[in-house]
Design a protein around this motif. Structure first.
Motif, PDB file in Angstrom:
ATOM      1  N   GLY A 174      26.885   4.872  31.026  1.00  0.00           N
ATOM      2  CA  GLY A 174      25.468   5.125  31.263  1.00  0.00           C
ATOM      3  C   GLY A 174      24.609   3.910  30.989  1.00  0.00           C
ATOM      4  N   GLY A 175      25.163   2.706  31.225  1.00  0.00           N
ATOM      5  CA  GLY A 175      24.403   1.478  31.025  1.00  0.00           C
ATOM      6  C   GLY A 175      24.300   1.038  29.578  1.00  0.00           C
ATOM      7  N   ALA A 176      24.995   1.713  28.648  1.00  0.00           N
ATOM      8  CA  ALA A 176      24.893   1.375  27.222  1.00  0.00           C
ATOM      9  C   ALA A 176      26.225   0.872  26.687  1.00  0.00           C
ATOM     10  CB  ALA A 176      24.438   2.588  26.425  1.00  0.00           C
ATOM     11  N   LEU A 177      26.131  -0.098  25.762  1.00  0.00           N
ATOM     12  CA  LEU A 177      27.285  -0.634  25.050  1.00  0.00           C
ATOM     13  C   LEU A 177      27.148  -0.306  23.562  1.00  0.00           C
ATOM     14  CD1 LEU A 177      27.317  -4.180  26.703  1.00  0.00           C
ATOM     15  CD2 LEU A 177      28.698  -2.193  27.367  1.00  0.00           C
ATOM     16  N   ARG A 178      28.182  -0.600  22.800  1.00  0.00           N
ATOM     17  CA  ARG A 178      28.096  -0.378  21.352  1.00  0.00           C
ATOM     18  C   ARG A 178      26.951  -1.176  20.747  1.00  0.00           C
ATOM     19  NH1 ARG A 178      32.408   1.307  17.462  1.00  0.00           N
ATOM     20  NH2 ARG A 178      31.444   1.112  15.396  1.00  0.00           N
ATOM     21  N   ASP A 179      26.693  -2.371  21.316  1.00  0.00           N
ATOM     22  CA  ASP A 179      25.615  -3.203  20.792  1.00  0.00           C
ATOM     23  C   ASP A 179      24.250  -2.547  20.952  1.00  0.00           C
ATOM     24  OD1 ASP A 179      27.453  -5.087  20.076  1.00  0.00           O
ATOM     25  OD2 ASP A 179      27.136  -6.359  21.846  1.00  0.00           O
ATOM     26  N   ASN A 180      24.142  -1.566  21.854  1.00  0.00           N
ATOM     27  CA  ASN A 180      22.875  -0.857  22.052  1.00  0.00           C
ATOM     28  C   ASN A 180      22.714   0.320  21.094  1.00  0.00           C
ATOM     29  OD1 ASN A 180      23.782  -1.416  25.360  1.00  0.00           O
ATOM     30  ND2 ASN A 180      21.955  -2.387  24.481  1.00  0.00           N
ATOM     31  N   CYS A 181      23.699   0.521  20.208  1.00  0.00           N
ATOM     32  CA  CYS A 181      23.706   1.729  19.373  1.00  0.00           C
ATOM     33  C   CYS A 181      23.384   1.422  17.914  1.00  0.00           C
ATOM     34  CB  CYS A 181      25.075   2.404  19.427  1.00  0.00           C
ATOM     35  SG  CYS A 181      25.571   2.926  21.075  1.00  0.00           S
ATOM     36  N   LYS A 182      22.585   2.273  17.327  1.00  0.00           N
ATOM     37  CA  LYS A 182      22.413   2.304  15.880  1.00  0.00           C
ATOM     38  C   LYS A 182      23.244   3.488  15.381  1.00  0.00           C
ATOM     39  CE  LYS A 182      19.021   3.019  12.198  1.00  0.00           C
ATOM     40  NZ  LYS A 182      17.599   3.331  11.883  1.00  0.00           N
ATOM     41  N   ILE A 183      24.283   3.183  14.595  1.00  0.00           N
ATOM     42  CA  ILE A 183      25.249   4.213  14.194  1.00  0.00           C
ATOM     43  C   ILE A 183      25.151   4.451  12.696  1.00  0.00           C
ATOM     44  CG2 ILE A 183      27.691   4.840  14.098  1.00  0.00           C
ATOM     45  CD1 ILE A 183      28.133   3.016  16.517  1.00  0.00           C
ATOM     46  N   SER A 184      25.036   5.713  12.313  1.00  0.00           N
ATOM     47  CA  SER A 184      25.025   6.102  10.902  1.00  0.00           C
ATOM     48  C   SER A 184      26.174   7.082  10.660  1.00  0.00           C
ATOM     49  CB  SER A 184      23.691   6.758  10.539  1.00  0.00           C
ATOM     50  OG  SER A 184      23.756   7.334   9.246  1.00  0.00           O
ATOM     51  N   ILE A 185      26.992   6.789   9.627  1.00  0.00           N
ATOM     52  CA  ILE A 185      28.106   7.672   9.261  1.00  0.00           C
ATOM     53  C   ILE A 185      28.027   7.926   7.757  1.00  0.00           C
ATOM     54  CG2 ILE A 185      30.603   7.989   9.218  1.00  0.00           C
ATOM     55  CD1 ILE A 185      30.846   5.989  11.479  1.00  0.00           C
ATOM     56  N   LEU A 186      27.964   9.182   7.380  1.00  0.00           N
ATOM     57  CA  LEU A 186      27.945   9.564   5.964  1.00  0.00           C
ATOM     58  C   LEU A 186      29.064  10.567   5.688  1.00  0.00           C
ATOM     59  CD1 LEU A 186      24.104   9.986   5.361  1.00  0.00           C
ATOM     60  CD2 LEU A 186      25.552   8.068   4.674  1.00  0.00           C
ATOM     61  N   LEU A 232      29.302   7.072  25.579  1.00  0.00           N
ATOM     62  CA  LEU A 232      27.851   6.879  25.583  1.00  0.00           C
ATOM     63  C   LEU A 232      27.183   7.462  26.822  1.00  0.00           C
ATOM     64  CD1 LEU A 232      27.547   3.245  24.150  1.00  0.00           C
ATOM     65  CD2 LEU A 232      27.431   5.436  22.950  1.00  0.00           C
ATOM     66  N   SER A 233      27.968   7.770  27.846  1.00  0.00           N
ATOM     67  CA  SER A 233      27.374   8.372  29.040  1.00  0.00           C
ATOM     68  C   SER A 233      27.131   9.872  28.862  1.00  0.00           C
ATOM     69  CB  SER A 233      28.278   8.150  30.256  1.00  0.00           C
ATOM     70  OG  SER A 233      29.491   8.874  30.116  1.00  0.00           O
ATOM     71  N   SER A 234      27.533  10.423  27.708  1.00  0.00           N
ATOM     72  CA  SER A 234      27.409  11.871  27.506  1.00  0.00           C
ATOM     73  C   SER A 234      26.049  12.282  26.943  1.00  0.00           C
ATOM     74  CB  SER A 234      28.520  12.364  26.572  1.00  0.00           C
ATOM     75  OG  SER A 234      28.390  11.773  25.283  1.00  0.00           O
ATOM     76  N   PHE A 235      25.206  11.330  26.552  1.00  0.00           N
ATOM     77  CA  PHE A 235      23.873  11.673  26.039  1.00  0.00           C
ATOM     78  C   PHE A 235      22.895  10.565  26.424  1.00  0.00           C
ATOM     79  CE2 PHE A 235      25.947   9.184  22.798  1.00  0.00           C
ATOM     80  CZ  PHE A 235      24.962   8.366  22.285  1.00  0.00           C
ATOM     81  N   VAL A 236      21.584  10.909  26.368  1.00  0.00           N
ATOM     82  CA  VAL A 236      20.562   9.975  26.845  1.00  0.00           C
ATOM     83  C   VAL A 236      20.110   9.017  25.756  1.00  0.00           C
ATOM     84  CG1 VAL A 236      18.238   9.769  27.830  1.00  0.00           C
ATOM     85  CG2 VAL A 236      19.757  11.601  28.593  1.00  0.00           C
ATOM     86  N   SER A 237      19.639   9.566  24.620  1.00  0.00           N
ATOM     87  CA  SER A 237      19.041   8.679  23.615  1.00  0.00           C
ATOM     88  C   SER A 237      19.603   8.876  22.210  1.00  0.00           C
ATOM     89  CB  SER A 237      17.521   8.861  23.581  1.00  0.00           C
ATOM     90  OG  SER A 237      17.200  10.224  23.307  1.00  0.00           O
TER      91      SER A 237
END
Length: 415
Positions: free
Chosen positions: A249-261, A287-292
């Motif tokens: 969906g045009g997104a890479l890991r670099d476009n993601c802010k990821i939080s894991i607790l 990443l193509s499975s959701f928008v934001s």
């Protein structure tokens, strides 16, 4: 023969005659003493024996318990042949229990029996202490009990002690009902210092009640006298939790802010296995499975043989797409590919398809609906009629953008 030799021979005969008379006299004294002289002796620590004990256990399920005396003292009188040569170990205080018919307390006298070849009719019992023996007849009870235990040592730094394993895990016990009923489990204690590998040992155990108090063995018997105990020693290590991110969906890991607790957990296991684990990947997120934004609680699944020492079973994840926008389009350029040869034709029933495209905003502003097309792949079709088929969205002429979500076209398949 000379007179001198005759005199010497006569003197020799007289000497032997005197010796023979002396031996005969001493023998007569000994025989007279042993057969006619009465002696009285006291014997202590004479063992008490229950005759028929095994028979009533097998035939009536009775057991003898709470015996007041294990030994007695007796004073015996008789001639020397019968009493003089006896020892305490030659005498038994015998109680016949073969005819017992009920459970309860008993007070009975004993009968003396002798292991040595003596004439009991010529031996008199002058006194005994005690005169009677008290004991209790109980019902025989059998039951299995669990084996439990504790490790009282420590593991080397960087290692951890696992759950103890016992073989056998249960022990069958039998004995007087009132004793067996109190027993809850068998207890084993194993020690070890600075352990860095598994320890095994065969150890004896104690009996405990449900409150953890030690109990005497009493008349209880077991089908095993020892327990094989294994102390597992595992290497522990702190590792981060992570996600497998599939671009889309045009997104890479670099476009993601990821939080894991939690961010990290502590694992333990065989050293060779743990050394090869540098992170725990929770899931594959497309990443193509959701928008934001995307959030979920994911189970923490470890490889076989690895334990989560921290104890957390789930991890909360949140993903936010940064620096990208989204825009909706109505796609009317609809087509299909890969119609199997077993079918004659296919027609697209859908007229249009609403899709969401994601990418940098300046690129989205340049895209028009005629740049988009939806293509259904019929390669796996097996039936005729109108069916839903997954469609792939193409954005012709523009890179670094893509469709978000899953899309389907209605296609009419003819045989």
């Amino acid at each position: 023969m000379t007179e001198k030799k005759k005199k010497k021979l006569i003197d020799s005969r007289i000497l032997w005659l005197i010796i023979s008379l002396l031996v005969s006299f001493l023998s007569w004294i000994y025989i007279t003493r042993t057969q006619t002289t009465t002696v009285t002796r006291e014997f202590t620590d004479v063992e008490v024996v229950f005759e028929g004990r095994e028979a009533i256990r097998e035939l009536k399920s009775f057991v003898i318990t709470d015996i007041s005396q294990k030994t007695v003292s007796v004073k015996l009188s008789g001639n020397w042949d019968n009493v003089g040569s006896l020892h305490s170990s030659d005498i038994k205080a015998v109680i016949d229990v073969s005819k017992l018919t009920s459970i309860g307390n008993n007070t009975v006298p004993f009968t003396l029996k002798y292991k040595k070849a003596v004439n009991p009719d010529e031996i008199s019992l002058i006194s005994s202490y005690p005169r009677t023996i008290q004991f209790y007849v109980d019902k025989l009870l059998e039951k299995p009990i669990e084996v439990k235990g504790a490790f009282t040592g420590n593991a080397e730094e960087g290692y951890i002690v696992g759950n103890l394993a016992f073989n056998p895990g249960t022990i069958n016990i039998s004995g007087p009902e009132k004793q067996v009923k109190l027993i809850d489990h068998a207890w084993v204690i194993v020690d070890g210092q600075n352990l860095s590998r598994e320890k095994r040992a065969d150890l004896s155990f104690t009996l405990r009640d449900s409150e953890g108090r030690d109990l005497p063995v009493g008349e209880v018997t077991f089908d095993s006298d020892t327990v094989s105990i294994t102390v597992p020693i595992s290497k522990k290590k702190e590792v981060p939790l992570d996600l497998i991110i599939t671009p889309g969906g045009g997104a890479l890991r670099d476009n993601c802010k990821i939080s894991i607790l939690p961010e990290k957990i502590t694992i333990a296991g065989d050293a060779a296995l743990v050394d090869g684990i540098n992170k725990i990947e929770l899931a594959n997120i497309d990443l193509s499975s959701f928008v934001s934004t995307y959030d979920a609680n994911l189970p923490i699944i470890l490889p076989n043989g690895v334990e989560n020492v921290s104890g957390e079973k789930d991890a909360k994840i949140e993903i936010e797409i940064l620096g990208l926008g989204s825009k909706g389009f109505s796609v009317s350029n609809l087509s299909y590919i890969n119609l199997p040869g077993s079918f004659s034709s296919a027609n697209i029933v859908s007229r249009s398809l609403d899709v969401t495209i994601r990418g940098k905003q300046e690129i989205l502003d340049k895209i028009a609906a005629n740049n988009l097309r939806a293509v259904a792949d019929l390669n796996n079709i097996t039936s005729t009629g109108e069916i839903y088929v997954t469609a792939k969205i193409y954005v012709d002429g523009f890179a670094d953008v893509g469709a978000v979500g899953e899309y389907k076209l209605i296609v009419n398949i003819r045989k």
